[in-house]
Structures are given as structure tokens and as C-alpha cells.
Design a protein around this motif. Sequence first.
Motif, PDB file in Angstrom:
ATOM      1  N   ASP A  91      -4.379   5.240   5.720  1.00  0.00           N
ATOM      2  CA  ASP A  91      -4.061   5.008   4.314  1.00  0.00           C
ATOM      3  C   ASP A  91      -4.260   6.286   3.506  1.00  0.00           C
ATOM      4  OD1 ASP A  91      -3.410   2.385   4.761  1.00  0.00           O
ATOM      5  OD2 ASP A  91      -5.347   1.585   4.111  1.00  0.00           O
ATOM      6  N   GLU A  92      -5.322   7.008   3.803  1.00  0.00           N
ATOM      7  CA  GLU A  92      -5.579   8.246   3.068  1.00  0.00           C
ATOM      8  C   GLU A  92      -4.528   9.303   3.403  1.00  0.00           C
ATOM      9  OE1 GLU A  92      -9.234  11.298   2.006  1.00  0.00           O
ATOM     10  OE2 GLU A  92      -9.634   9.380   2.967  1.00  0.00           O
ATOM     11  N   ARG A  93      -4.129   9.341   4.668  1.00  0.00           N
ATOM     12  CA  ARG A  93      -3.071  10.282   5.067  1.00  0.00           C
ATOM     13  C   ARG A  93      -1.774   9.965   4.303  1.00  0.00           C
ATOM     14  NH1 ARG A  93      -3.536   9.425   9.938  1.00  0.00           N
ATOM     15  NH2 ARG A  93      -4.860  11.197  10.503  1.00  0.00           N
ATOM     16  N   GLU A  94      -1.468   8.680   4.163  1.00  0.00           N
ATOM     17  CA  GLU A  94      -0.272   8.291   3.422  1.00  0.00           C
ATOM     18  C   GLU A  94      -0.371   8.734   1.964  1.00  0.00           C
ATOM     19  OE1 GLU A  94       2.279   4.284   2.205  1.00  0.00           O
ATOM     20  OE2 GLU A  94       0.679   4.155   3.695  1.00  0.00           O
ATOM     21  N   LEU A  95      -1.559   8.636   1.397  1.00  0.00           N
ATOM     22  CA  LEU A  95      -1.771   9.090   0.022  1.00  0.00           C
ATOM     23  C   LEU A  95      -1.407  10.568  -0.117  1.00  0.00           C
ATOM     24  CD1 LEU A  95      -4.876   8.323  -2.175  1.00  0.00           C
ATOM     25  CD2 LEU A  95      -4.018  10.648  -1.983  1.00  0.00           C
ATOM     26  N   TRP A  96      -1.893  11.399   0.817  1.00  0.00           N
ATOM     27  CA  TRP A  96      -1.638  12.838   0.718  1.00  0.00           C
ATOM     28  C   TRP A  96      -0.201  13.184   1.111  1.00  0.00           C
ATOM     29  CZ3 TRP A  96      -4.505  15.185  -2.420  1.00  0.00           C
ATOM     30  CH2 TRP A  96      -5.845  14.832  -2.568  1.00  0.00           C
ATOM     31  N   ASP A  97       0.417  12.394   1.980  1.00  0.00           N
ATOM     32  CA  ASP A  97       1.838  12.593   2.264  1.00  0.00           C
ATOM     33  C   ASP A  97       2.666  12.351   0.997  1.00  0.00           C
ATOM     34  OD1 ASP A  97       1.593  13.323   4.911  1.00  0.00           O
ATOM     35  OD2 ASP A  97       2.062  11.342   5.717  1.00  0.00           O
ATOM     36  N   TYR A 102     -22.687  11.442 -10.217  1.00  0.00           N
ATOM     37  CA  TYR A 102     -22.908  12.287  -9.049  1.00  0.00           C
ATOM     38  C   TYR A 102     -22.678  11.494  -7.765  1.00  0.00           C
ATOM     39  CZ  TYR A 102     -25.226  14.743 -12.819  1.00  0.00           C
ATOM     40  OH  TYR A 102     -25.498  15.344 -14.026  1.00  0.00           O
ATOM     41  N   GLY A 103     -22.324  12.236  -6.701  1.00  0.00           N
ATOM     42  CA  GLY A 103     -22.047  11.607  -5.424  1.00  0.00           C
ATOM     43  C   GLY A 103     -20.563  11.324  -5.272  1.00  0.00           C
ATOM     44  N   PRO A 104     -20.185  10.355  -4.415  1.00  0.00           N
ATOM     45  CA  PRO A 104     -18.771  10.046  -4.206  1.00  0.00           C
ATOM     46  C   PRO A 104     -18.177   9.339  -5.414  1.00  0.00           C
ATOM     47  CG  PRO A 104     -20.145   8.527  -2.964  1.00  0.00           C
ATOM     48  CD  PRO A 104     -21.066   9.546  -3.551  1.00  0.00           C
ATOM     49  N   GLN A 105     -17.009   9.827  -5.836  1.00  0.00           N
ATOM     50  CA  GLN A 105     -16.303   9.235  -6.971  1.00  0.00           C
ATOM     51  C   GLN A 105     -14.961   8.717  -6.477  1.00  0.00           C
ATOM     52  OE1 GLN A 105     -18.014   9.548 -10.035  1.00  0.00           O
ATOM     53  NE2 GLN A 105     -19.609  10.525  -8.787  1.00  0.00           N
ATOM     54  N   GLY A 106     -14.724   7.412  -6.559  1.00  0.00           N
ATOM     55  CA  GLY A 106     -13.481   6.841  -6.067  1.00  0.00           C
ATOM     56  C   GLY A 106     -12.281   7.232  -6.912  1.00  0.00           C
ATOM     57  N   MET A 107     -11.129   7.423  -6.281  1.00  0.00           N
ATOM     58  CA  MET A 107      -9.907   7.797  -6.978  1.00  0.00           C
ATOM     59  C   MET A 107      -8.729   7.051  -6.369  1.00  0.00           C
ATOM     60  SD  MET A 107      -8.085  11.565  -7.267  1.00  0.00           S
ATOM     61  CE  MET A 107      -7.497  11.494  -5.558  1.00  0.00           C
ATOM     62  N   TYR A 108      -8.051   6.207  -7.177  1.00  0.00           N
ATOM     63  CA  TYR A 108      -6.838   5.544  -6.725  1.00  0.00           C
ATOM     64  C   TYR A 108      -5.642   6.482  -6.862  1.00  0.00           C
ATOM     65  CZ  TYR A 108      -9.049   0.942  -6.611  1.00  0.00           C
ATOM     66  OH  TYR A 108      -9.836  -0.138  -6.315  1.00  0.00           O
ATOM     67  N   LYS A 109      -4.658   6.278  -6.005  1.00  0.00           N
ATOM     68  CA  LYS A 109      -3.404   7.019  -6.121  1.00  0.00           C
ATOM     69  C   LYS A 109      -2.553   6.411  -7.244  1.00  0.00           C
ATOM     70  CE  LYS A 109       1.117   7.357  -4.036  1.00  0.00           C
ATOM     71  NZ  LYS A 109       1.656   6.483  -5.075  1.00  0.00           N
ATOM     72  N   GLY A 110      -2.147   7.292  -8.148  1.00  0.00           N
ATOM     73  CA  GLY A 110      -1.226   6.872  -9.204  1.00  0.00           C
ATOM     74  C   GLY A 110      -1.779   5.767 -10.092  1.00  0.00           C
ATOM     75  N   GLY A 111      -1.631   5.292 -11.089  1.00  0.00           N
ATOM     76  CA  GLY A 111      -1.982   4.133 -11.882  1.00  0.00           C
ATOM     77  C   GLY A 111      -2.968   3.196 -11.213  1.00  0.00           C
ATOM     78  N   PHE A 112      -2.952   1.982 -11.637  1.00  0.00           N
ATOM     79  CA  PHE A 112      -3.892   0.983 -11.145  1.00  0.00           C
ATOM     80  C   PHE A 112      -3.157  -0.288 -10.747  1.00  0.00           C
ATOM     81  CE2 PHE A 112      -6.200   3.718 -14.094  1.00  0.00           C
ATOM     82  CZ  PHE A 112      -7.192   4.180 -13.256  1.00  0.00           C
ATOM     83  N   ALA A 113      -1.942  -0.142 -10.214  1.00  0.00           N
ATOM     84  CA  ALA A 113      -1.164  -1.283  -9.740  1.00  0.00           C
ATOM     85  C   ALA A 113      -0.602  -0.940  -8.373  1.00  0.00           C
ATOM     86  CB  ALA A 113      -0.033  -1.599 -10.721  1.00  0.00           C
ATOM     87  N   GLY A 114      -0.212  -1.986  -7.640  1.00  0.00           N
ATOM     88  CA  GLY A 114       0.343  -1.758  -6.317  1.00  0.00           C
ATOM     89  C   GLY A 114      -0.727  -1.773  -5.245  1.00  0.00           C
ATOM     90  N   ARG A 115      -0.313  -1.436  -4.020  1.00  0.00           N
ATOM     91  CA  ARG A 115      -1.240  -1.438  -2.888  1.00  0.00           C
ATOM     92  C   ARG A 115      -2.345  -0.418  -3.123  1.00  0.00           C
ATOM     93  NH1 ARG A 115      -1.618   0.957   2.145  1.00  0.00           N
ATOM     94  NH2 ARG A 115       0.295   2.175   1.893  1.00  0.00           N
ATOM     95  N   ALA A 116      -3.555  -0.794  -2.762  1.00  0.00           N
ATOM     96  CA  ALA A 116      -4.709   0.072  -3.024  1.00  0.00           C
ATOM     97  C   ALA A 116      -4.716   1.248  -2.050  1.00  0.00           C
ATOM     98  CB  ALA A 116      -6.001  -0.728  -2.899  1.00  0.00           C
TER      99      ALA A 116
END
Length: 225
Positions: A9-15, A158-172
Motif C-alpha cells: 500500500d505504501e509503495r502504491e502511495l509513492w508510485d 514528536y515521534g511518528p506522525q501519520g499522513m494520508y495520501k491526498g484528502g481524507f476520502a477514498g481508500r486509506a
Amino acid sequence: MPVQHSIDDERELWDTYARSEKVREQAVSGPPAFRWTQYEGHGPGVELLGDPGTALEIGCGTARMAGYLSERGVKVSGVDLSPVMVEQVSRRWPGVRFFAAEVLEHLSQNEDTYDAVYSMFGAVWFTDPEKLFPLVLQRLSPGGVLAFSQPPAIPGAYGPQGMYKGGFAGRAMYTYRYSFEPETWGDLLLGAGFGTVRTEVVDAPVEGHIGTLIVTARKPSRQTA
């Protein structure tokens, strides 16, 4: 500890990021450039790496820094999670050796060593430092340098900060960024075995704008008892 998610899933995000028009243009035709801050012509330059004969860029993205070093005779490698990005930059920078791989896996399995390992808003920002730094240390030659830059931490976050791809809708689709105060970065590097560490926040060229955290750490030249 962050919730584990699929590396696919993360690879798809960066692709998806690599396919964006602006990023793709930089990847396939962008000129070589070497800077640590998000502001062109501002802050220190390649001198932070010393005079390396070999270097590895982790999370190389558009690889313009790798291209800059390669054109100056440095034997450079780059690793990026996105196969799409690696395909694009391999055509742009044929003098650089690229790997499409997850950085922790690559550093664990590839036994090459380097005079310098560096990351500009790259893999250091997106990888658990307690896992990453010991592996980087193993891949550095004695006296070698790790250098990285990224935005400074937001106060109190501080520490890990979560980041969604693009807006806040659609597949996570999401990843994590790692943010700490400069002193904590220093402690993490010293704890991993680095001998000397320097951390600083370079102010933006415009007052009140976001600065840049820049960290350099050197592997000891010889093993201590």
C-alpha cells in the motif's frame, strides 16, 4: 508504536506521487541540483558530505542530488520504494545505480559500503530511526558521514506522525513521518553508535516561514573497545 500497514500500500502511495505531473517532469528532465533546504539557493550545500568517493541517497525521489554528485565523479547509488520513480530517474541519470526497494530491507541485504549516506526530505523522514540508524552505520565506511534534512518538528508533536495520501476520502493509503526535537535526533544517533553529531535548524529566508532541520553524523574512524 505505529500500527503496521502493508508495504505494498505504501509503495502504491509513492508510485502515485511519482506519476504526478510536476514530480514526473522533475524526474525525467530536471537539472542536477544539490541543496538541503526547501528554498532554492538557501542554506548549506554539498560540503556537508565532505569529499566522498561513494555515496548512497536513501529515498532518492527525483534523484537530482544523486545526479549532481555523479556528474562530479562520485560513484552514487540511490534507493527508492517506488518502482515507477526508479524507472523514470534511471533514464535521466544513467551514471547512477538505482534500486527499487524498501530502505530497511535494502540496507540489511546489500553489503556495499559508502563514504556518505544522505537524505533530503527522504527516507530518514519516513523510517523509524531506531531501525534505520544502526543499518546506516553498518553501510558507512569508517569516518563516513550520514547527513539528512527535513522540516523541524511541530512543537509538542514528536515521534511518528501519520499522513494520508491526498484528502481524507477514498481508500486509506498512508505513511508515517518521524519528527523529533534536534536534541532527540542527536541522542538517537549517538545511541546507534555514531561518534559525532551536529543538529541545527536553519531559518527560512523569510521570517516566520518554515525552517529546515539539518543533521550530520559521523561514524567513528576506528572501533573502540
